[in-house]
Design a protein around this motif. Structure first.
Motif, mmCIF file in Angstrom:
data_model
loop_
_atom_site.group_PDB
_atom_site.id
_atom_site.type_symbol
_atom_site.label_atom_id
_atom_site.label_comp_id
_atom_site.label_asym_id
_atom_site.label_seq_id
_atom_site.Cartn_x
_atom_site.Cartn_y
_atom_site.Cartn_z
ATOM 1 N N ARG A 299 0.851 -1.180 0.000
ATOM 2 C CA ARG A 299 0.000 0.000 0.000
ATOM 3 C C ARG A 299 0.893 1.239 0.000
ATOM 4 O O ARG A 299 2.116 1.136 0.040
ATOM 5 C CB ARG A 299 -0.896 0.017 1.248
ATOM 6 N N ALA A 300 0.275 2.397 -0.028
ATOM 7 C CA ALA A 300 1.024 3.641 0.033
ATOM 8 C C ALA A 300 1.358 3.989 1.478
ATOM 9 O O ALA A 300 0.552 3.766 2.394
ATOM 10 C CB ALA A 300 0.220 4.770 -0.600
ATOM 11 N N GLY A 301 2.546 4.524 1.670
ATOM 12 C CA GLY A 301 2.972 5.024 2.962
ATOM 13 C C GLY A 301 3.533 6.422 2.809
ATOM 14 O O GLY A 301 3.603 6.967 1.702
ATOM 15 N N ALA A 302 3.960 6.997 3.919
ATOM 16 C CA ALA A 302 4.510 8.348 3.895
ATOM 17 C C ALA A 302 5.692 8.432 4.841
ATOM 18 O O ALA A 302 5.778 7.692 5.825
ATOM 19 C CB ALA A 302 3.453 9.382 4.285
ATOM 20 N N SER A 303 6.609 9.350 4.544
ATOM 21 C CA SER A 303 7.693 9.621 5.468
ATOM 22 C C SER A 303 7.120 10.345 6.681
ATOM 23 O O SER A 303 6.330 11.279 6.540
ATOM 24 C CB SER A 303 8.773 10.468 4.787
ATOM 25 N N PHE A 304 7.498 9.878 7.870
ATOM 26 C CA PHE A 304 6.982 10.471 9.103
ATOM 27 C C PHE A 304 7.881 11.622 9.536
ATOM 28 O O PHE A 304 9.103 11.482 9.613
ATOM 29 C CB PHE A 304 6.916 9.434 10.221
ATOM 30 N N LYS A 305 7.257 12.762 9.819
ATOM 31 C CA LYS A 305 7.965 13.932 10.291
ATOM 32 C C LYS A 305 7.388 14.379 11.624
ATOM 33 O O LYS A 305 6.167 14.315 11.833
ATOM 34 C CB LYS A 305 7.849 15.080 9.274
ATOM 35 N N GLY A 306 8.264 14.849 12.505
ATOM 36 C CA GLY A 306 7.808 15.297 13.812
ATOM 37 C C GLY A 306 6.759 16.387 13.732
ATOM 38 O O GLY A 306 5.866 16.471 14.590
ATOM 39 N N GLU A 307 6.845 17.220 12.689
ATOM 40 C CA GLU A 307 5.864 18.286 12.520
ATOM 41 C C GLU A 307 4.447 17.752 12.337
ATOM 42 O O GLU A 307 3.469 18.470 12.563
ATOM 43 C CB GLU A 307 6.222 19.153 11.303
ATOM 44 N N HIS A 308 4.345 16.499 11.928
ATOM 45 C CA HIS A 308 3.033 15.917 11.643
ATOM 46 C C HIS A 308 2.508 15.038 12.775
ATOM 47 O O HIS A 308 1.432 14.455 12.656
ATOM 48 C CB HIS A 308 3.105 15.070 10.369
ATOM 49 N N ALA A 309 3.272 14.912 13.852
ATOM 50 C CA ALA A 309 2.916 13.954 14.901
ATOM 51 C C ALA A 309 1.523 14.201 15.461
ATOM 52 O O ALA A 309 0.721 13.268 15.617
ATOM 53 C CB ALA A 309 3.956 13.996 16.020
#
Length: 291
Positions: free
Chosen positions: A17-27
């Motif tokens: 499936r699709a995933g995304a890079s995790f960034k602290g700004e999005h927590a």
């Protein structure tokens, strides 16, 4: 990093499936919304710490979604031996969080004790291939697991090349038993910058070793009078990259697909929308072909 028990007995497989890079700004948005997304990927170098809030966030992320570790600091394509302290820290992180995938770039970023803030393409020579294979073997032995290696982005044709890039990458996977992480944006960037045929490249990628696909945005630098694409990960995925992605998955099938965004990071809603585009492309593969 002190040893800690894994969060689960087995790695949680990363789905196609699709995933995304995790960034602290999005927590806050990610944990608040609990989005319907397949998985998240992080750069392990940001979490090679003894404790504190970073690891607490990563623990919460790993409890809720499958996780992939995508390294940027091992200098796999370099001429020197890998940093064994770095490998040990990466092993400790992988043992603790049991990621479904671990990957690293076919690039070099260090030499003679000097670290460069870039991922530079390797020499496409027999000697360069030997060094890459030795480094991949050492990485896999140190981690006790197979890894994926990512094709580089190129900005010029290096003079010592003895083979084309895809042959170099595929032969490294064959000799080491590792898998491939196909960065479609890198293929497009390299095609524009060096003149390789992106369609021919994508059509020749063997499906069996491909364990993950990356999508990202680039920026354009035309200050020198010539158009140069920079693999910046600082923009939305370009239409040309989406076209190559459709061409690739239409031939080899669905693979875990990550949308990267590492610079000029937008709000979570923007990154999530990009991931949903990839999810839609993957979902079309499951649809019956009209009679």
């Amino acid at each position: 990093m002190p040893a800690s028990p894994p969060l689960s007995a087995e790695p949680s497989p990363v789905p196609s499936r699709a995933g995304a890079s995790f960034k602290g700004e999005h927590a806050e948005a990610v944990f608040g919304d609990g989005p319907d997304i397949g998985w998240f990927e992080v750069h392990p170098e940001n979490y090679m710490v003894a404790g504190g809030p970073r690891l607490a966030v990563l623990e919460a992320l790993r409890e809720a979604w499958p996780l992939s570790l995508h390294g940027v600091g091992l200098s796999l394509g370099g001429a020197e031996r890998l940093d064994r302290d770095h490998l040990a820290a990466l092993r400790a992180l992988a043992d603790r969080f049991e990621p479904g995938l671990v990957s690293e770039h076919i690039a070099w970023s260090a030499h003679g004790g000097v670290w460069f803030a870039d991922l530079l393409p390797p020499s496409l020579s027999a000697a360069g291939l030997d060094r890459l294979c030795d480094n991949v073997d050492e990485m896999q032995e140190a981690l006790g697991r197979p890894v994926l290696i990512e094709n580089p982005a190129s900005y010029l044709v290096l003079p010592d090349g003895e083979m084309d890039e895809l042959s170099f990458v595929v032969e490294a996977a064959r000799r080491t038993g590792c898998g491939l992480l196909v960065d479609v944006n890198n293929i497009h960037v390299s095609a524009v910058n060096t003149g390789l045929d992106a369609d021919t490249y994508v059509d020749a990628i063997p499906g069996a070793p491909v364990g993950e696909i990356h999508l990202a945005g680039f920026t354009v630098d035309d200050a020198g009078g010539e158009r140069l694409l920079i693999d910046s990960h600082g923009a939305a995925v370009d239409g040309a990259v989406w076209r190559l992605y459709d061409r690739l998955i239409g031939r080899i099938g669905a693979r875990p697909t990550l949308v990267e965004w590492d610079k000029d990071i937008p709000g979570w809603d923007v990154l999530f929308a990009e991931a949903k585009k990839a999810e839609f492309a993957l979902s079309r593969l499951a649809e019956p072909v009209p009679a």
